[in-house]
Design a protein around this motif. Structure first.
Motif, PDB file in Angstrom:
ATOM      1  N   GLY A   1       0.771  -1.228   0.000  1.00 13.52           N
ATOM      2  CA  GLY A   1       0.000   0.000   0.000  1.00 13.52           C
ATOM      3  C   GLY A   1       0.802   1.278   0.000  1.00 13.52           C
ATOM      4  N   ALA A   2       2.111   1.182  -0.107  1.00 14.33           N
ATOM      5  CA  ALA A   2       2.955   2.375  -0.121  1.00 14.33           C
ATOM      6  C   ALA A   2       3.713   2.461  -1.440  1.00 14.33           C
ATOM      7  CB  ALA A   2       3.947   2.357   1.042  1.00 14.33           C
ATOM      8  N   SER A   3       3.504   3.558  -2.170  1.00 12.15           N
ATOM      9  CA  SER A   3       4.239   3.799  -3.408  1.00 12.15           C
ATOM     10  C   SER A   3       5.722   3.956  -3.089  1.00 12.15           C
ATOM     11  CB  SER A   3       3.722   5.072  -4.078  1.00 12.15           C
ATOM     12  OG  SER A   3       4.672   5.608  -4.968  1.00 12.15           O
ATOM     13  N   VAL A   4       6.549   3.141  -3.728  1.00  8.26           N
ATOM     14  CA  VAL A   4       7.993   3.221  -3.487  1.00  8.26           C
ATOM     15  C   VAL A   4       8.512   4.604  -3.872  1.00  8.26           C
ATOM     16  CG1 VAL A   4      10.240   2.256  -4.120  1.00  8.26           C
ATOM     17  CG2 VAL A   4       8.272   0.739  -3.780  1.00  8.26           C
ATOM     18  N   TYR A   5       8.014   5.142  -4.958  1.00  9.41           N
ATOM     19  CA  TYR A   5       8.442   6.471  -5.408  1.00  9.41           C
ATOM     20  C   TYR A   5       8.118   7.534  -4.361  1.00  9.41           C
ATOM     21  CZ  TYR A   5       8.877  10.655  -8.314  1.00  9.41           C
ATOM     22  OH  TYR A   5       9.239  11.887  -8.807  1.00  9.41           O
ATOM     23  N   ASN A   6       6.889   7.486  -3.841  1.00  8.64           N
ATOM     24  CA  ASN A   6       6.491   8.497  -2.865  1.00  8.64           C
ATOM     25  C   ASN A   6       7.255   8.359  -1.548  1.00  8.64           C
ATOM     26  OD1 ASN A   6       4.683   9.755  -4.585  1.00  8.64           O
ATOM     27  ND2 ASN A   6       2.946   8.510  -3.932  1.00  8.64           N
ATOM     28  N   THR A   7       7.574   7.138  -1.164  1.00  9.75           N
ATOM     29  CA  THR A   7       8.373   6.979   0.059  1.00  9.75           C
ATOM     30  C   THR A   7       9.764   7.569  -0.130  1.00  9.75           C
ATOM     31  OG1 THR A   7       9.182   4.752  -0.529  1.00  9.75           O
ATOM     32  CG2 THR A   7       7.127   4.885   0.715  1.00  9.75           C
ATOM     33  N   ARG A   8      10.313   7.454  -1.333  1.00 14.53           N
ATOM     34  CA  ARG A   8      11.648   8.018  -1.580  1.00 14.53           C
ATOM     35  C   ARG A   8      11.609   9.542  -1.636  1.00 14.53           C
ATOM     36  NH1 ARG A   8      13.741   3.330  -5.895  1.00 14.53           N
ATOM     37  NH2 ARG A   8      13.763   1.678  -4.299  1.00 14.53           N
ATOM     38  N   LEU A   9      10.504  10.094  -2.114  1.00 20.04           N
ATOM     39  CA  LEU A   9      10.347  11.548  -2.022  1.00 20.04           C
ATOM     40  C   LEU A   9      10.354  11.994  -0.570  1.00 20.04           C
ATOM     41  CD1 LEU A   9       7.542  12.276  -4.671  1.00 20.04           C
ATOM     42  CD2 LEU A   9       9.985  12.709  -4.920  1.00 20.04           C
ATOM     43  N   LYS A  10       9.636  11.257   0.275  1.00 16.40           N
ATOM     44  CA  LYS A  10       9.589  11.584   1.697  1.00 16.40           C
ATOM     45  C   LYS A  10      10.963  11.456   2.348  1.00 16.40           C
ATOM     46  CE  LYS A  10       5.285  12.622   2.593  1.00 16.40           C
ATOM     47  NZ  LYS A  10       4.887  13.890   3.276  1.00 16.40           N
ATOM     48  N   MET A  11      11.731  10.458   1.921  1.00 18.21           N
ATOM     49  CA  MET A  11      13.087  10.317   2.447  1.00 18.21           C
ATOM     50  C   MET A  11      13.904  11.566   2.171  1.00 18.21           C
ATOM     51  SD  MET A  11      13.967   6.379   1.363  1.00 18.21           S
ATOM     52  CE  MET A  11      12.672   5.141   1.518  1.00 18.21           C
ATOM     53  N   GLY A  12      13.722  12.138   0.989  1.00 23.71           N
ATOM     54  CA  GLY A  12      14.429  13.369   0.644  1.00 23.71           C
ATOM     55  C   GLY A  12      14.003  14.528   1.510  1.00 23.71           C
ATOM     56  N   GLU A  13      12.718  14.601   1.832  1.00 21.13           N
ATOM     57  CA  GLU A  13      12.226  15.686   2.681  1.00 21.13           C
ATOM     58  C   GLU A  13      12.827  15.612   4.083  1.00 21.13           C
ATOM     59  OE1 GLU A  13       8.003  15.707   2.705  1.00 21.13           O
ATOM     60  OE2 GLU A  13       7.814  15.939   0.521  1.00 21.13           O
ATOM     61  N   TYR A  14      12.797  14.431   4.667  1.00 16.64           N
ATOM     62  CA  TYR A  14      13.343  14.272   6.020  1.00 16.64           C
ATOM     63  C   TYR A  14      14.861  14.487   6.043  1.00 16.64           C
ATOM     64  CZ  TYR A  14       8.925  12.608   7.934  1.00 16.64           C
ATOM     65  OH  TYR A  14       7.618  12.519   8.371  1.00 16.64           O
ATOM     66  N   LEU A  15      15.521  14.042   4.970  1.00 19.64           N
ATOM     67  CA  LEU A  15      16.971  14.239   4.900  1.00 19.64           C
ATOM     68  C   LEU A  15      17.315  15.721   4.776  1.00 19.64           C
ATOM     69  CD1 LEU A  15      19.614  12.662   4.902  1.00 19.64           C
ATOM     70  CD2 LEU A  15      19.410  12.417   2.417  1.00 19.64           C
ATOM     71  N   ALA A  16      16.516  16.471   4.052  1.00 16.52           N
ATOM     72  CA  ALA A  16      16.731  17.909   3.920  1.00 16.52           C
ATOM     73  C   ALA A  16      16.638  18.596   5.277  1.00 16.52           C
ATOM     74  CB  ALA A  16      15.715  18.508   2.954  1.00 16.52           C
ATOM     75  N   GLU A  17      15.662  18.189   6.086  1.00 15.50           N
ATOM     76  CA  GLU A  17      15.507  18.787   7.412  1.00 15.50           C
ATOM     77  C   GLU A  17      16.717  18.499   8.284  1.00 15.50           C
ATOM     78  OE1 GLU A  17      13.124  20.941   8.174  1.00 15.50           O
ATOM     79  OE2 GLU A  17      12.559  20.654   6.065  1.00 15.50           O
ATOM     80  N   LYS A  18      17.276  17.302   8.166  1.00 20.59           N
ATOM     81  CA  LYS A  18      18.463  16.990   8.963  1.00 20.59           C
ATOM     82  C   LYS A  18      19.668  17.796   8.506  1.00 20.59           C
ATOM     83  CE  LYS A  18      21.209  13.302  10.946  1.00 20.59           C
ATOM     84  NZ  LYS A  18      21.452  11.847  11.085  1.00 20.59           N
ATOM     85  N   ILE A  19      19.796  17.981   7.205  1.00 21.40           N
ATOM     86  CA  ILE A  19      20.899  18.793   6.678  1.00 21.40           C
ATOM     87  C   ILE A  19      20.793  20.224   7.201  1.00 21.40           C
ATOM     88  CG2 ILE A  19      21.792  19.836   4.546  1.00 21.40           C
ATOM     89  CD1 ILE A  19      21.183  17.136   3.178  1.00 21.40           C
ATOM     90  N   LYS A  20      19.566  20.725   7.284  1.00 24.31           N
ATOM     91  CA  LYS A  20      19.373  22.059   7.855  1.00 24.31           C
ATOM     92  C   LYS A  20      19.781  22.092   9.322  1.00 24.31           C
ATOM     93  CE  LYS A  20      15.430  23.408   4.924  1.00 24.31           C
ATOM     94  NZ  LYS A  20      13.962  23.697   4.927  1.00 24.31           N
ATOM     95  N   ARG A  21      19.373  21.076  10.070  1.00 26.32           N
ATOM     96  CA  ARG A  21      19.695  21.027  11.499  1.00 26.32           C
ATOM     97  C   ARG A  21      21.197  20.973  11.740  1.00 26.32           C
ATOM     98  NH1 ARG A  21      15.547  17.110  11.579  1.00 26.32           N
ATOM     99  NH2 ARG A  21      17.079  15.438  11.932  1.00 26.32           N
ATOM    100  N   GLU A  22      21.905  20.330  10.840  1.00 26.48           N
ATOM    101  CA  GLU A  22      23.353  20.193  11.009  1.00 26.48           C
ATOM    102  C   GLU A  22      24.119  21.375  10.423  1.00 26.48           C
ATOM    103  OE1 GLU A  22      24.938  16.398  10.051  1.00 26.48           O
ATOM    104  OE2 GLU A  22      23.618  15.367  11.462  1.00 26.48           O
ATOM    105  N   GLY A  23      23.398  22.371   9.924  1.00 22.98           N
ATOM    106  CA  GLY A  23      24.028  23.606   9.469  1.00 22.98           C
ATOM    107  C   GLY A  23      24.824  23.488   8.191  1.00 22.98           C
ATOM    108  N   LEU A  24      24.453  22.549   7.337  1.00 27.71           N
ATOM    109  CA  LEU A  24      25.207  22.343   6.102  1.00 27.71           C
ATOM    110  C   LEU A  24      24.551  22.961   4.878  1.00 27.71           C
ATOM    111  CD1 LEU A  24      26.158  18.577   6.616  1.00 27.71           C
ATOM    112  CD2 LEU A  24      27.704  20.537   6.778  1.00 27.71           C
TER     113      LEU A  24
END
Length: 509
Positions: free
Chosen positions: A268-291
């Protein structure tokens, strides 16, 4: 990880099975096989190689029948004998062929039991042959007459699920009886089915991923549930039943990170959409780490990281560029045996576009970092192309633990994150900075797409084995066999599961 498919049709199925295996080729590049059923007889052809190389016109002509199964095999560092190519076959009871995706963690004990108690001989070191013989034995025990009713078959699968441990999905063809598909009670490995309505009636296909159904013109119906068996009888009627005592859904997170095609939907989970979400969460971590302020351009390592990189760049407000061009005729380096071969293949597989790197601070996004061989070479390629700074981001957490459910993970000395801090891994791959996805964010990436998914098999990241039966001795034994391939007794679905002696935790489903 392998690709499996089964078809029941009103027309010859050889071409359908071949086409479906082409769509599942990413799940296994070592060997392929097809077995069809016609007039109480099986026709089978299997060999090492890609699907397009294994089957010639003469082979396809010999695969007669309106039902059958297919398999493409995942290469490992263990045995690659053609004897272990699938499907497997037994002649009693009825005659059964089987194709399997996954790994049985207790297959060695089962093999001994087969010989001592069930009077069945296992001819290879493949747990798939063990699984087939367990199925055949339980069908034989449950059958009282000359026919096989769906209820009897489901009873046999129920006993099989009690005997067998691990992660598995399988399709089996029973001569002149029907097509069976079943999934382990923890729902680790994927399996789904679809239908095709025609003038002559309904046709059915079972497959590892929905993309195989859709590419063959079938309409996706649903995923096979954990512990469920689906059976299409000789009258083309579909029967299903849960054949497990306490099933629970725990899909493998690595399917979403790397293994599955992005155009598939798993549980029930689109693999493509889950990978988009992975990018969103990774972006937030990059912001938190000041990069974020140090990044001029975001680039994916093609292909599976592309959706994450696109969404990451969007969230950071950075330019997205394609800096690497992929040669699609080189196999996946993650599943290539031999460090030297993997290292050599990286530059054959990828070529950098120099103008995209010159004078820029580049963020490279990959789906995961396993051995680090590919990452190190890619960082160097970026520097050779003129990058001023190279920041590396992984859409998955550090791979720290062995996987025992059908994914070939490296041994301790190959696994780059084992025993190293993030800073040490960063130094090893020669990047200026390294960011890993957090495990909770990875799980949220999938749950955000399908909120019904709340539990996952993520042992390669957290060391928690959902079946609760993985001991340190088991891990030691498999690692030893990987380093000493002549020592039999540790091969899995395709032989040679790579495991290590680590601090680990187990959890009951």
């Amino acid at each position: 990880m392998c690709g499996i498919v089964g078809v029941v049709s009103h027309q010859p199925v050889n071409q359908l099975l071949y086409d479906a295996l082409l769509l599942l080729q990413h799940r296994g590049q070592d060997a392929a096989g097809i077995a069809t059923n016609h007039s109480s007889m099986f026709s089978m052809h299997k060999a090492n190689g890609l699907v397009r190389d294994v089957f010639r016109t003469r082979n396809m002509r010999s695969l007669m029948g309106n039902s059958g199964i297919g398999h493409c095999r995942y290469p490992t560092a263990g045995s690659s004998s053609e004897e272990e190519a699938q499907p497997f076959y037994v002649n009693a009871p009825f005659g059964i062929t089987l194709a399997h995706n996954g790994n049985l963690t207790n297959w060695e004990q089962l093999k001994q039991d087969m010989f001592k108690n069930d009077r069945r001989h296992i001819n290879t070191d493949s747990d798939s042959e063990v699984l087939l013989n367990v199925l055949a034995h339980e069908i034989q025990k449950a059958t009282t007459g000359y026919s096989l009713e769906p209820s009897t078959l489901f009873e046999a699968v129920t006993v099989l699920n009690r005997r067998v441990e691990g992660g598995y999905a399988a399709v089996a063809q029973i001569a002149d009886v029907g097509l069976l598909g079943f999934r382990d009670p923890h729902g680790i490995r994927p399996l789904c089915y679809g239908i095709l309505e025609g003038e002559q009636g309904t046709e059915y296909m079972l497959a590892s991923e929905s993309v195989a159904l859709e590419g063959a013109g079938f309409r996706f119906v649903r995923d096979v549930l954990p512990g469920e068996a689906v059976f299409i009888d000789a009258e083309n009627k579909l029967h299903s039943r849960i054949c497990a005592d306490n099933p629970s859904l725990n899909p493998c997170v690595f399917e979403y990170v790397y293994l599955a095609r992005p155009d598939s939907v798993i549980d029930g989970a689109s693999v493509y959409n889950t990978r988009l979400k992975m990018g969103e969460y990774l972006a937030e971590k990059i912001k938190r780490e000041g990069l974020a302020d140090d990044i001029d351009v975001v680039m994916p390592i093609p292909d599976s990281s592309r959706p994450a990189a696109i969404q990451l760049a969007l969230r950071l407000g950075k330019e997205y560029r394609e800096g690497f061009i992929k040669n699609r005729y080189i196999g996946r380096t993650f599943i290539m045996p031999g460090q030297a071969l993997r290292k050599k293949s990286v530059r054959q597989k990828l070529n950098a576009i120099g103008d995209e790197f010159k004078g820029k601070n580049v963020l490279l996004v990959d789906d995961s970092i396993v051995r680090g061989t590919t990452s190190r070479e890619i960082v160097q390629m970026a520097r050779d192309s003129g990058a001023k700074k190279v920041i590396f981001a992984s859409a998955a957490p550090p791979v720290l633990y062995p996987n025992v459910y059908g994914i070939d993970m490296p041994t301790r000395d190959e696994l780059i994150a084992h025993g190293r801090t993030v800073e040490e891994v960063c130094k090893e791959i020669t990047a200026d900075a390294l960011v890993y996805q957090d495990l909770d964010d990875l799980k949220r990436s999938i749950s955000d797409v399908n909120p019904a998914l709340t539990s996952f098999e993520a042992s390669c990241f957290d060391g928690k084995y959902i079946t609760g039966n993985v001991s340190a001795d088991y891990l030691d034994r498999i690692e030893n066999a990987r380093h000493n391939p002549k020592d039999k007794g540790s091969t899995g679905e395709d032989a040679g599961r790579t495991q290590l002696n680590l601090n680990y935790a187990t959890t009951e489903a």
